[in-house]
Motif scaffolding. Sequence first.
Motif, PDB file in Angstrom:
ATOM      1  N   LYS A  32       0.810  -1.215   0.000  1.00 32.08           N
ATOM      2  CA  LYS A  32       0.000   0.000   0.000  1.00 32.08           C
ATOM      3  C   LYS A  32       0.843   1.265   0.000  1.00 32.08           C
ATOM      4  N   ILE A  33       2.098   1.140   0.411  1.00 32.51           N
ATOM      5  CA  ILE A  33       3.052   2.251   0.395  1.00 32.51           C
ATOM      6  C   ILE A  33       4.320   1.746  -0.269  1.00 32.51           C
ATOM      7  N   LYS A  34       4.847   2.527  -1.206  1.00 32.24           N
ATOM      8  CA  LYS A  34       6.067   2.132  -1.912  1.00 32.24           C
ATOM      9  C   LYS A  34       7.287   2.371  -1.036  1.00 32.24           C
ATOM     10  N   ILE A  35       8.186   1.404  -1.066  1.00 29.17           N
ATOM     11  CA  ILE A  35       9.440   1.530  -0.331  1.00 29.17           C
ATOM     12  C   ILE A  35      10.605   1.142  -1.220  1.00 29.17           C
ATOM     13  N   VAL A  36      11.784   1.541  -0.797  1.00 24.91           N
ATOM     14  CA  VAL A  36      13.034   1.096  -1.397  1.00 24.91           C
ATOM     15  C   VAL A  36      13.809   0.432  -0.278  1.00 24.91           C
ATOM     16  N   VAL A  37      14.258  -0.784  -0.508  1.00 25.13           N
ATOM     17  CA  VAL A  37      15.048  -1.486   0.490  1.00 25.13           C
ATOM     18  C   VAL A  37      16.517  -1.355   0.098  1.00 25.13           C
ATOM     19  N   ALA A  38      17.304  -0.787   1.012  1.00 27.73           N
ATOM     20  CA  ALA A  38      18.736  -0.628   0.796  1.00 27.73           C
ATOM     21  C   ALA A  38      19.441  -1.375   1.923  1.00 27.73           C
ATOM     22  N   GLY A  39      19.897  -2.570   1.631  1.00 28.68           N
ATOM     23  CA  GLY A  39      20.465  -3.415   2.682  1.00 28.68           C
ATOM     24  C   GLY A  39      19.345  -3.838   3.607  1.00 28.68           C
ATOM     25  N   ASN A  40      19.444  -3.456   4.870  1.00 27.78           N
ATOM     26  CA  ASN A  40      18.367  -3.776   5.807  1.00 27.78           C
ATOM     27  C   ASN A  40      17.542  -2.537   6.165  1.00 27.78           C
ATOM     28  N   ARG A  41      17.712  -1.467   5.412  1.00 31.31           N
ATOM     29  CA  ARG A  41      16.982  -0.214   5.670  1.00 31.31           C
ATOM     30  C   ARG A  41      15.804  -0.081   4.722  1.00 31.31           C
ATOM     31  N   TRP A  42      14.677   0.272   5.276  1.00 31.57           N
ATOM     32  CA  TRP A  42      13.483   0.535   4.488  1.00 31.57           C
ATOM     33  C   TRP A  42      13.359   2.038   4.312  1.00 31.57           C
ATOM     34  N   MET A  43      13.349   2.490   3.076  1.00 30.88           N
ATOM     35  CA  MET A  43      13.213   3.905   2.768  1.00 30.88           C
ATOM     36  C   MET A  43      11.825   4.112   2.156  1.00 30.88           C
ATOM     37  N   PHE A  44      11.062   5.003   2.764  1.00 32.34           N
ATOM     38  CA  PHE A  44       9.674   5.221   2.371  1.00 32.34           C
ATOM     39  C   PHE A  44       9.571   6.382   1.392  1.00 32.34           C
ATOM     40  N   ASN A  45       8.807   6.182   0.333  1.00 30.27           N
ATOM     41  CA  ASN A  45       8.607   7.174  -0.704  1.00 30.27           C
ATOM     42  C   ASN A  45       7.596   8.225  -0.225  1.00 30.27           C
ATOM     43  N   ARG A  46       8.006   9.484  -0.212  1.00 29.01           N
ATOM     44  CA  ARG A  46       7.162  10.572   0.278  1.00 29.01           C
ATOM     45  C   ARG A  46       5.872  10.688  -0.530  1.00 29.01           C
ATOM     46  N   ALA A  47       5.965  10.596  -1.853  1.00 32.00           N
ATOM     47  CA  ALA A  47       4.778  10.715  -2.699  1.00 32.00           C
ATOM     48  C   ALA A  47       3.791   9.588  -2.414  1.00 32.00           C
ATOM     49  N   SER A  48       4.308   8.386  -2.173  1.00 30.33           N
ATOM     50  CA  SER A  48       3.438   7.264  -1.857  1.00 30.33           C
ATOM     51  C   SER A  48       2.741   7.464  -0.519  1.00 30.33           C
ATOM     52  N   LEU A  49       3.459   8.011   0.460  1.00 28.18           N
ATOM     53  CA  LEU A  49       2.844   8.325   1.750  1.00 28.18           C
ATOM     54  C   LEU A  49       1.743   9.365   1.584  1.00 28.18           C
ATOM     55  N   LEU A  50       2.015  10.403   0.812  1.00 31.99           N
ATOM     56  CA  LEU A  50       1.008  11.440   0.594  1.00 31.99           C
ATOM     57  C   LEU A  50      -0.215  10.872  -0.114  1.00 31.99           C
ATOM     58  N   LEU A  51       0.010  10.004  -1.076  1.00 26.86           N
ATOM     59  CA  LEU A  51      -1.099   9.385  -1.792  1.00 26.86           C
ATOM     60  C   LEU A  51      -1.931   8.535  -0.848  1.00 26.86           C
ATOM     61  N   PHE A  52      -1.273   7.753   0.000  1.00 26.77           N
ATOM     62  CA  PHE A  52      -1.992   6.919   0.960  1.00 26.77           C
ATOM     63  C   PHE A  52      -2.765   7.770   1.967  1.00 26.77           C
ATOM     64  N   LEU A  53      -2.128   8.825   2.458  1.00 29.01           N
ATOM     65  CA  LEU A  53      -2.741   9.672   3.468  1.00 29.01           C
ATOM     66  C   LEU A  53      -3.784  10.620   2.892  1.00 29.01           C
ATOM     67  N   GLY A  54      -3.753  10.838   1.600  1.00 31.58           N
ATOM     68  CA  GLY A  54      -4.565  11.868   0.969  1.00 31.58           C
ATOM     69  C   GLY A  54      -3.681  13.092   0.821  1.00 31.58           C
TER      70      GLY A  54
END
Length: 64
Positions: A32-54
């Motif tokens: 439901k929210i786009k992420i990028v996994v870099a090693g063991n770190r989850w990086m959350f996409n700001r645009a995807s968060l805004l889309l999910f939140l409205g």
Amino acid sequence: MEQNKIVMNINEAAAFSGLTPYTLRKLAREGKIKIVVAGNRWMFNRASLLLFLGEDGDKPSCAG
């Protein structure tokens, strides 16, 4: 936190969205929210968060 970051770590995304890190991980696993996994770190996409939140940043209601 810089307001215009494209990706955020879990703590930044939690502060930005008002959701808990646990909820963010769950939403990411569900796709439901786009992420990028870099090693063991989850990086959350700001645009995807805004889309999910409205676009206004309000959390979606749980009411169906």
